[in-house]
Design a protein around this motif. Structure first.
Motif, PDB file in Angstrom:
ATOM      1  N   LEU A  56       9.529  42.384   6.665  1.00 25.92           N
ATOM      2  CA  LEU A  56      10.669  41.539   6.344  1.00 25.92           C
ATOM      3  C   LEU A  56      10.786  41.357   4.832  1.00 25.92           C
ATOM      4  CD1 LEU A  56      10.521  38.665   8.983  1.00 25.92           C
ATOM      5  CD2 LEU A  56      11.803  40.807   9.072  1.00 25.92           C
ATOM      6  N   THR A  57      12.012  41.358   4.348  1.00 21.62           N
ATOM      7  CA  THR A  57      12.262  41.127   2.931  1.00 21.62           C
ATOM      8  C   THR A  57      13.397  40.117   2.795  1.00 21.62           C
ATOM      9  OG1 THR A  57      12.813  42.195   0.816  1.00 21.62           O
ATOM     10  CG2 THR A  57      13.881  43.078   2.769  1.00 21.62           C
ATOM     11  N   LEU A  58      13.323  39.281   1.773  1.00 21.82           N
ATOM     12  CA  LEU A  58      14.330  38.249   1.521  1.00 21.82           C
ATOM     13  C   LEU A  58      15.016  38.548   0.202  1.00 21.82           C
ATOM     14  CD1 LEU A  58      15.696  35.432   1.914  1.00 21.82           C
ATOM     15  CD2 LEU A  58      13.712  34.467   0.718  1.00 21.82           C
ATOM     16  N   ASN A  59      16.352  38.483   0.201  1.00 23.58           N
ATOM     17  CA  ASN A  59      17.113  38.614  -1.038  1.00 23.58           C
ATOM     18  C   ASN A  59      18.059  37.431  -1.142  1.00 23.58           C
ATOM     19  OD1 ASN A  59      19.226  39.383  -2.970  1.00 23.58           O
ATOM     20  ND2 ASN A  59      18.274  41.402  -2.934  1.00 23.58           N
ATOM     21  N   ASP A  60      17.926  36.672  -2.210  1.00 25.14           N
ATOM     22  CA  ASP A  60      18.832  35.543  -2.427  1.00 25.14           C
ATOM     23  C   ASP A  60      19.453  35.608  -3.824  1.00 25.14           C
ATOM     24  OD1 ASP A  60      16.641  34.931  -3.964  1.00 25.14           O
ATOM     25  OD2 ASP A  60      16.283  32.952  -3.088  1.00 25.14           O
ATOM     26  N   SER A  61      19.644  36.841  -4.313  1.00 24.62           N
ATOM     27  CA  SER A  61      20.127  37.030  -5.681  1.00 24.62           C
ATOM     28  C   SER A  61      21.603  37.418  -5.772  1.00 24.62           C
ATOM     29  CB  SER A  61      19.294  38.117  -6.378  1.00 24.62           C
ATOM     30  OG  SER A  61      19.504  39.384  -5.755  1.00 24.62           O
ATOM     31  N   ARG A  62      22.269  37.550  -4.619  1.00 20.36           N
ATOM     32  CA  ARG A  62      23.640  38.049  -4.640  1.00 20.36           C
ATOM     33  C   ARG A  62      24.647  36.932  -4.413  1.00 20.36           C
ATOM     34  NH1 ARG A  62      23.282  43.592  -4.175  1.00 20.36           N
ATOM     35  NH2 ARG A  62      25.348  43.530  -5.125  1.00 20.36           N
ATOM     36  N   ARG A  63      25.897  37.203  -4.804  1.00 21.55           N
ATOM     37  CA  ARG A  63      26.930  36.191  -4.645  1.00 21.55           C
ATOM     38  C   ARG A  63      28.276  36.857  -4.401  1.00 21.55           C
ATOM     39  NH1 ARG A  63      28.740  33.855 -10.576  1.00 21.55           N
ATOM     40  NH2 ARG A  63      29.278  35.861 -11.522  1.00 21.55           N
ATOM     41  N   ILE A 149      29.170  43.962  -0.820  1.00 23.11           N
ATOM     42  CA  ILE A 149      28.256  44.387  -1.873  1.00 23.11           C
ATOM     43  C   ILE A 149      27.534  45.666  -1.457  1.00 23.11           C
ATOM     44  CG2 ILE A 149      27.859  42.071  -2.792  1.00 23.11           C
ATOM     45  CD1 ILE A 149      25.272  41.976  -1.127  1.00 23.11           C
ATOM     46  N   THR A 150      26.988  46.374  -2.436  1.00 24.78           N
ATOM     47  CA  THR A 150      26.040  47.458  -2.192  1.00 24.78           C
ATOM     48  C   THR A 150      24.647  46.880  -2.355  1.00 24.78           C
ATOM     49  OG1 THR A 150      27.579  49.107  -3.079  1.00 24.78           O
ATOM     50  CG2 THR A 150      25.262  49.737  -2.936  1.00 24.78           C
ATOM     51  N   LEU A 151      23.786  47.092  -1.375  1.00 26.40           N
ATOM     52  CA  LEU A 151      22.433  46.547  -1.444  1.00 26.40           C
ATOM     53  C   LEU A 151      21.616  47.306  -2.483  1.00 26.40           C
ATOM     54  CD1 LEU A 151      21.581  46.011   2.332  1.00 26.40           C
ATOM     55  CD2 LEU A 151      22.970  44.596   0.800  1.00 26.40           C
ATOM     56  N   ALA A 152      20.792  46.579  -3.219  1.00 29.29           N
ATOM     57  CA  ALA A 152      19.976  47.211  -4.252  1.00 29.29           C
ATOM     58  C   ALA A 152      19.022  48.234  -3.649  1.00 29.29           C
ATOM     59  CB  ALA A 152      19.199  46.143  -5.023  1.00 29.29           C
ATOM     60  N   SER A 153      18.494  47.934  -2.466  1.00 35.92           N
ATOM     61  CA  SER A 153      17.594  48.851  -1.764  1.00 35.92           C
ATOM     62  C   SER A 153      18.021  48.948  -0.312  1.00 35.92           C
ATOM     63  CB  SER A 153      16.148  48.352  -1.825  1.00 35.92           C
ATOM     64  OG  SER A 153      15.708  48.239  -3.156  1.00 35.92           O
ATOM     65  N   PRO A 154      18.023  50.149   0.267  1.00 39.71           N
ATOM     66  CA  PRO A 154      18.385  50.280   1.682  1.00 39.71           C
ATOM     67  C   PRO A 154      17.423  49.498   2.572  1.00 39.71           C
ATOM     68  CG  PRO A 154      18.373  52.427   0.588  1.00 39.71           C
ATOM     69  CD  PRO A 154      17.729  51.460  -0.354  1.00 39.71           C
ATOM     70  N   VAL A 155      17.930  49.001   3.683  1.00 44.51           N
ATOM     71  CA  VAL A 155      17.100  48.304   4.664  1.00 44.51           C
ATOM     72  C   VAL A 155      17.358  48.916   6.032  1.00 44.51           C
ATOM     73  CG1 VAL A 155      17.092  46.159   3.337  1.00 44.51           C
ATOM     74  CG2 VAL A 155      18.824  46.501   5.097  1.00 44.51           C
ATOM     75  N   TYR A 225      26.802  31.742  -2.833  1.00 42.93           N
ATOM     76  CA  TYR A 225      25.537  32.446  -3.001  1.00 42.93           C
ATOM     77  C   TYR A 225      24.987  32.896  -1.647  1.00 42.93           C
ATOM     78  CZ  TYR A 225      25.875  31.038  -7.808  1.00 42.93           C
ATOM     79  OH  TYR A 225      26.322  30.879  -9.094  1.00 42.93           O
ATOM     80  N   LEU A 226      24.602  34.162  -1.607  1.00 44.88           N
ATOM     81  CA  LEU A 226      24.202  34.811  -0.359  1.00 44.88           C
ATOM     82  C   LEU A 226      22.680  34.868  -0.240  1.00 44.88           C
ATOM     83  CD1 LEU A 226      25.232  36.538   2.105  1.00 44.88           C
ATOM     84  CD2 LEU A 226      24.903  38.541   0.642  1.00 44.88           C
ATOM     85  N   ARG A 227      22.195  34.715   0.977  1.00 44.07           N
ATOM     86  CA  ARG A 227      20.773  34.882   1.281  1.00 44.07           C
ATOM     87  C   ARG A 227      20.673  35.720   2.544  1.00 44.07           C
ATOM     88  NH1 ARG A 227      19.542  29.914   1.555  1.00 44.07           N
ATOM     89  NH2 ARG A 227      19.696  29.613   3.809  1.00 44.07           N
ATOM     90  N   TYR A 228      19.887  36.781   2.501  1.00 42.45           N
ATOM     91  CA  TYR A 228      19.729  37.561   3.726  1.00 42.45           C
ATOM     92  C   TYR A 228      18.289  38.039   3.905  1.00 42.45           C
ATOM     93  CZ  TYR A 228      20.139  41.853   0.835  1.00 42.45           C
ATOM     94  OH  TYR A 228      19.954  42.845  -0.107  1.00 42.45           O
ATOM     95  N   TRP A 229      17.886  38.047   5.181  1.00 37.93           N
ATOM     96  CA  TRP A 229      16.600  38.596   5.605  1.00 37.93           C
ATOM     97  C   TRP A 229      16.858  39.949   6.250  1.00 37.93           C
ATOM     98  CZ3 TRP A 229      11.930  36.095   4.865  1.00 37.93           C
ATOM     99  CH2 TRP A 229      11.996  34.751   4.498  1.00 37.93           C
ATOM    100  N   ALA A 230      16.023  40.916   5.934  1.00 36.90           N
ATOM    101  CA  ALA A 230      16.205  42.258   6.480  1.00 36.90           C
ATOM    102  C   ALA A 230      14.847  42.920   6.675  1.00 36.90           C
ATOM    103  CB  ALA A 230      17.070  43.098   5.550  1.00 36.90           C
ATOM    104  N   GLN A 231      14.845  43.953   7.512  1.00 34.53           N
ATOM    105  CA  GLN A 231      13.640  44.766   7.673  1.00 34.53           C
ATOM    106  C   GLN A 231      13.765  45.936   6.714  1.00 34.53           C
ATOM    107  OE1 GLN A 231      12.629  45.831  11.691  1.00 34.53           O
ATOM    108  NE2 GLN A 231      11.157  47.389  11.067  1.00 34.53           N
ATOM    109  N   LYS A 232      12.859  45.997   5.766  1.00 28.77           N
ATOM    110  CA  LYS A 232      12.987  47.006   4.712  1.00 28.77           C
ATOM    111  C   LYS A 232      12.676  48.405   5.218  1.00 28.77           C
ATOM    112  CE  LYS A 232       8.328  46.069   2.886  1.00 28.77           C
ATOM    113  NZ  LYS A 232       7.578  45.584   1.709  1.00 28.77           N
ATOM    114  N   ASN A 233      13.257  49.373   4.537  1.00 30.96           N
ATOM    115  CA  ASN A 233      12.976  50.772   4.845  1.00 30.96           C
ATOM    116  C   ASN A 233      11.565  51.127   4.402  1.00 30.96           C
ATOM    117  OD1 ASN A 233      15.489  51.199   5.870  1.00 30.96           O
ATOM    118  ND2 ASN A 233      16.064  52.798   4.444  1.00 30.96           N
ATOM    119  N   VAL A 234      10.989  52.083   5.082  1.00 34.13           N
ATOM    120  CA  VAL A 234       9.654  52.563   4.729  1.00 34.13           C
ATOM    121  C   VAL A 234       9.750  54.050   4.412  1.00 34.13           C
ATOM    122  CG1 VAL A 234       7.297  52.916   5.542  1.00 34.13           C
ATOM    123  CG2 VAL A 234       8.548  50.841   6.181  1.00 34.13           C
TER     124      VAL A 234
END
Length: 306
Positions: A56-63, A149-155, A225-234
């Motif tokens: 799991l990864t959390l991103n709360d840097s987008r708006r 938005i475009t995500l900084a890293s794929p999930v 301000y956006l906050r999202y939890w995602a399962q990161k790519n491996v």
């Protein structure tokens, strides 16, 4: 001795279980391929109900930002929109009510190079330039609505109930069929507000490079301000020093799984009959470990998938 196993360690361990050809280049290439198959497509997909919590990864840097008025669009490749805007590179926008250059209307674009508060380039959602050279000349008017938005890293995927505007209820994921059917309203229009629905949208380039976007509906009306939890790519295991993104106590599961899959082909494996049971036990342990974590979250008052 480290508790964890590296990719090189796993390749060596699997090679020891093979009765023949274990030192040839072709055999090592096969072993590495099978290890990645087991790791990415089986072990990291072992729990079909709950995401693996350690991924799991959390991103709360987008708006989000407010829509803006368009004052011009060039006939060029890429077309450049003139507007007093707050968009950044990678933002997703939809254009409405463009005068003259009507070919640009009701289309969704990715924002390319920007001059803050002045202009931004039009790209399509694959990132390619939108050529407006042969479009009708712009005359007047138009609005650019912030669509995502475009995500900084794929999930791999968003956690259900885990996409939220700060201080509001979570957004609900919507699929293309429901979106186009309209459900209880027309989501894809020029209206703005606090987005209530989102879509996790993926693009793959010819080389397999992945780009992930989040589209939201309706379009944004202001800064939120956006906050999202995602399962990161491996990523694939490639270098010998790579360590699997798996708790160290389960690294041997990759070895067991690779031996099982090789034994199902023409490769001769030592003690072949015992490995399927060992691998099955490893997979069960991984699922139980993950479920125990999610059950704890539920007892803390944070139910998942409800």
């Amino acid at each position: 001795m480290a508790d964890y196993l590296t990719f090189g360690d796993i390749v060596t361990d699997v090679g020891r279980a093979i009765k023949q050809y274990q030192t040839t280049t072709d055999a090592k290439a096969l072993i590495k391929s099978v290890i990645n198959q087991v790791y990415l497509q089986e072990i990291l997909q072992a729990d079909k109900l709950y995401p693996l919590f350690w991924l799991l990864t959390l991103n709360d840097s987008r708006r989000s930002v407010a829509s803006c008025s368009v004052t011009g669009i060039t006939q060029a490749s890429p077309g450049v929109v003139s507007a007093d805007h707050d968009f950044v590179v990678g933002d997703i926008v939809t254009l409405y009510s463009i005068g003259g250059m009507t070919e640009a209307n009701n289309r969704t674009y990715k924002v390319g190079t920007v001059v803050a508060g002045t202009s931004f380039q039009l790209l399509d959602l694959t990132g390619a330039s939108v050529d407006t050279t042969l479009y009708t000349a712009y005359t007047s008017g138009g609005t650019a609505v912030h669509r995502g938005i475009t995500l900084a890293s794929p999930v791999t995927k968003m956690v259900k109930g885990g996409v939220n505007w700060h201080g509001h209820s979570p957004m609900v994921e919507i699929d293309p069929v429901a979106l186009e059917a309209g459900e209880d309203q027309d989501w894809w229009n020029s209206g703005t507000g606090l987005p209530e629905r989102f879509m996790h949208y993926k693009q793959f380039a010819a080389a397999g490079t992945e780009t992930d976007m989040m589209l939201w509906f309706p379009g944004a009306q202001q800064v939120d301000y956006l906050r999202y939890w995602a399962q990161k790519n491996v990523a694939r295991l490639a270098a010998d020093a790579n360590v699997p993104q798996l708790p160290w106590m389960f690294h041997d599961a990759i070895t067991a799984g690779a031996i099982v899959r090789l034994g199902e082909s023409d490769v001769q494996v030592e003690n072949q009959v015992i490995w399927p049971t060992i691998y099955r036990n490893h997979l069960d342990a991984i699922v139980n470990y993950n479920r125990d974590w999610w059950e704890k979250q539920q007892t803390l008052g944070k139910p998942y998938l409800l």
